[in-house]
Enzyme design. Sequence first.
Site, PDB file in Angstrom:
ATOM      1  N   HIS A 160      29.374 -19.896   7.524  1.00 17.78           N
ATOM      2  CA  HIS A 160      28.622 -20.778   6.632  1.00 17.78           C
ATOM      3  C   HIS A 160      28.228 -22.078   7.334  1.00 17.78           C
ATOM      4  CE1 HIS A 160      30.894 -18.804   3.064  1.00 17.78           C
ATOM      5  NE2 HIS A 160      29.629 -18.480   2.953  1.00 17.78           N
ATOM      6  N   CYS A 247      36.312 -24.586   1.011  1.00 21.26           N
ATOM      7  CA  CYS A 247      36.095 -23.330   0.251  1.00 21.26           C
ATOM      8  C   CYS A 247      36.931 -23.226  -0.987  1.00 21.26           C
ATOM      9  CB  CYS A 247      36.471 -22.115   1.088  1.00 21.26           C
ATOM     10  SG  CYS A 247      36.130 -22.206   2.789  1.00 21.26           S
TER      11      CYS A 247
HETATM   12  C1  CIR Z   1      34.311 -14.561   2.702  1.00 23.15           C
HETATM   13  O1  CIR Z   1      34.093 -14.003   3.768  1.00 23.15           O
HETATM   14  O2  CIR Z   1      33.461 -14.672   1.825  1.00 23.15           O
HETATM   15  C2  CIR Z   1      35.684 -15.149   2.474  1.00 23.15           C
HETATM   16  N1  CIR Z   1      36.658 -14.321   3.091  1.00 23.15           N
HETATM   17  C3  CIR Z   1      35.779 -16.556   3.017  1.00 23.15           C
HETATM   18  C4  CIR Z   1      34.876 -17.529   2.342  1.00 23.15           C
HETATM   19  C5  CIR Z   1      35.015 -18.901   2.878  1.00 23.15           C
HETATM   20  N2  CIR Z   1      34.236 -19.814   2.127  1.00 23.15           N
HETATM   21  C6  CIR Z   1      33.729 -20.938   2.581  1.00 23.15           C
HETATM   22  O3  CIR Z   1      33.811 -21.213   3.758  1.00 23.15           O
HETATM   23  N3  CIR Z   1      33.054 -21.694   1.737  1.00 23.15           N
END
Ligand code: CIR
Length: 252
Positions: A160, A247
């Site tokens: 991201h 996150c």
């Molecule tokens: C994913 O791959 O969607 C989750 N395992 C991790 C999301 C992390 N989110 C973020 O950095 N905002």
Amino acid sequence: MFTRALTRQPGPDLAGGLTTAALGAPDPHLALRQHARYVEALRGLGLEVQVLPPLPGHPDACFVEDTAVLAGSLAVVARPGAPSRRGETGSVAAALAGWGTAAAVTAPGTLDGGDVLAVERTCWIGLSGRTNAAGAAQLAHLLTPLGWDCRQVPVGAGLHLKSGVNHVGGRTLLLTEQFAGRDVFAGWEQLVVPAGEAYACNTLWINGTLLMPAGFPAVRALLVGLGLPLVELETSEFRKLDGGLTCLSLRS
Ligand code: CIR
């Protein structure tokens, strides 16, 4: 200043979450303890924190940041780029009722909140494997009439935008080398994360205090120079799923 946050506890099925990290399976019990410390830290900084229960069948649901964008008076429900995560948004939308004017990203747009960095009236929107041009355009279409300067940022490698760019107070951004010096960040002070500690770029500014992942001495030394209080939090279990501190909450 932030006054409230929405979070969701990790569930027993956490190890089923998406990941590119080769760090082993997360321990759901330890993750729950790390999450509790995170919530405690936010509360300690004056935020009213709502904690949703785990969402069975959705092991990534604790990464609530990806399911919505809170920007000024708007609460935009996202449409996560990973199909396995789309079922997370309904309960988040319900929880965000009353947090702002409701809007939503719709097909064919995809957008993860982790690709959106909104500071003052600037909103950077990452184009990534999760957020496509249609999703970014929809968000910009909602925000621009409200006075936001929306800027698209190709993310390239990495999950991201906020894996590599975050706001650390004032007019200062913390960036990985991958993003440093790009025109789209012109006019902002740029602190570049030392090589080898890119994960710690995911540092969270909350009301004048910086929450950073524990175990990154070079980034810590860099941030100390800002003169802000620093809180280090253990994030090992979330890192195993490519997750970090931003996150784990939606803030407003
Ligand atoms: C994913 O791959 O969607 C989750 N395992 C991790 C999301 C992390 N989110 C973020 O950095 N905002």
